[in-house]
Enzyme design. Structure first.
Site, PDB file in Angstrom:
ATOM      1  N   SER A 136       4.420  -5.620  -2.718  1.00  0.00           N
ATOM      2  CA  SER A 136       4.572  -4.190  -3.002  1.00  0.00           C
ATOM      3  C   SER A 136       5.470  -3.533  -1.945  1.00  0.00           C
ATOM      4  CB  SER A 136       3.189  -3.538  -3.103  1.00  0.00           C
ATOM      5  OG  SER A 136       3.276  -2.285  -3.735  1.00  0.00           O
TER       6      SER A 136
ATOM      7  N   GLY B  75       0.822  -1.209   0.000  1.00  0.00           N
ATOM      8  CA  GLY B  75       0.000   0.000   0.000  1.00  0.00           C
ATOM      9  C   GLY B  75       0.852   1.253   0.000  1.00  0.00           C
TER      10      GLY B  75
END
Length: 442
Positions: free
Chosen positions: A194, A114
């Site tokens: 991520s 995120g």
């Protein structure tokens, strides 16, 4: 310990205290255990063991954050009713199989992504229930400080890398307590996607993490964004100075967005304004990082990789803006070039460097094999494959035109391979591979 009703509770007796967990659908979940507490811009302080029962919360604690309309459109709508904003979101949740013998299970610690700015450890889209049942492992999901609270610093009043210190504190908690949940404290794999993958790569070269984990699985880490960020971080740090003592966190969230660095000035990396900062504890200087990974190569088994069309998520689904009017072949070229720069080339450099240091490392790419899938194997497409939660993913735009059966078949094989890696640090040549996966030992 078999339950005949669909739902019940189970109490774990741990060095930390008595922890009440939820028993349902063949797994036991100990939700939202506070592992540490933090005051604003201060180091995390571990929670002391307690005599009273530790009971799960109704709502999931989450760091103050700005909801991303793009993520909501592509993945899932956020049901705000289910979350409780907490400036000190230092919680972890543990999921393990319900039926249990005395075996010590491998432990996977999930570090969510995120952009170091949004998300939390405990979301329906990363619910590990299916993986835990299929592969008999324990998954611990960790939440930590984000954005202004965890990943922007520059002086003693506002230190850098606090979110990374939070994760280290969680790992200490896991090491000390996971045995009471049936986990093997000597077989811990960190798994991140991520920015979560980026955090894990940097935990491998952090101070004071000896023996806290043995292996890492790094998905889609934007390692191309890690370079030469100092000026950009200093600018955002300066411009948000006036917000540091603001008591209204919603005001902080609304206002910092006006000061984000411009992509025009700093290039693509400005699209991820928050990040780890080299040269501040627990990290080395940027120019020392590659040699440090090489030096530590024999300590950790590594599985690192990406999705073939990572940036299609951002390039091809922009509702307005610079990409809307471009021909699809041009869009494909932009996707290829940006995926290569942000994810692919840095992962290859990382893998080659690590192998030169004598490390055990695998490199993978996930492809889309569906003909009419507009965005292909984009950023986050690995999440439904690994976590397999159809309910959470079935209406995601990201999977538009992709039958769930296809996700399930490929996902089941991928989950088995990743669990094999978590159990023993390698993947046998005989293990069945999903058709979407390209995997090689470096």
């Amino acid at each position: 310990m078999t339950s005949h009703q669909n739902m019940g509770t189970h109490t774990f007796h741990t060095p930390f205290g008595k922890i009440v967990a939820l028993k349902q659908n063949g797994v036991i979940k100990a939700k939202s255990i506070r592992y540490a507490h933090s005051e604003r811009y201060k180091m995390p302080v571990p929670i002391q063991p307690s005599d009273s029962e530790i009971v799960f919360r109704e709502k999931t604690p989450v760091c103050p954050q700005v909801i991303s309309p793009l993520l909501e459109r592509l993945i899932e709508k956020t049901d705000l009713e289910k979350f409780e904003v907490d400036e000190s979101p230092l919680f972890l949740s543990i999921t393990r199989p319900e039926n249990f013998t005395d075996e010590k299970l491998p432990v996977v610690v999930w570090i969510h992504g995120g952009s170091y700015e949004v998300g939390c450890g405990d979301l329906p889209t990363s619910d590990p229930e299916i993986w835990v049942k299929e592969q008999r492992l324990i998954v611990v999901s960790v939440s930590y400080r984000l954005g202004l609270f965890g990943f922007l610093g520059g002086d003693e009043k506002r230190p850098a890398n606090l979110g990374l210190f939070d994760i280290i504190e969680a790992l200490r908690w896991i090491k000390a307590n996971i045995g009471s949940f049936g986990g093997n404290s000597e077989n811990i794999t960190l798994f991140g996607q991520s920015s979560g993958g980026d955090a894990i790569a940097h935990l491998m070269i952090s101070e004071d993490v000896e023996h806290l984990f043995q292996r890492v699985i790094i998905h889609s880490a934007p390692l191309g964004f890690r370079h030469k960020r100092q000026k950009m971080s200093a600018e955002l740090f300066r411009k948000t100075e006036y917000l540091k003592d603001e008591t209204d966190v919603l005001k902080m969230m609304e206002e910092y967005g006006q000061h984000l660095p411009s992509v025009m000035k700093y290039g693509l990396k400005a699209s991820m304004p928050f990040c780890l900062q080299y040269g501040y504890p627990p990290l080395c200087k940027e120019e020392e990082s590659l040699s440090k990974w090489k030096h530590n190569a024999k300590k950790y088994d590594v599985l690192i990789g990406l999705n073939n069309d990572e940036t299609a998520f951002y390039v091809k689904t922009a509702e307005e803006g610079m990409y809307t009017y471009l021909h699809s072949s041009i869009l494909d070229k932009i996707v290829r070039a940006t995926t290569r720069f942000i994810y692919e080339k840095p992962a290859h450099i990382f893998a080659e460097n690590y192998a030169q240091g004598g490390g055990n490392i695998y490199l993978f790419t996930i492809h889309s094999k569906i003909r009419h899938n507009h965005i292909g194997a984009s950023h986050c497409v690995d999440l439904p494959l690994i976590f397999g939660n159809e309910e959470a993913w079935k209406s995601a735009q990201l999977l538009k035109g992709v039958p769930w059966e296809y996700i399930h078949e490929n996902g089941k094989k991928l989950r088995a391979l990743w669990a094999e890696f978590a159990r023993k640090g390698n993947i046998s040549d005989d293990s069945e591979r999903p058709e979407i996966l390209e995997l090689r030992k470096i």
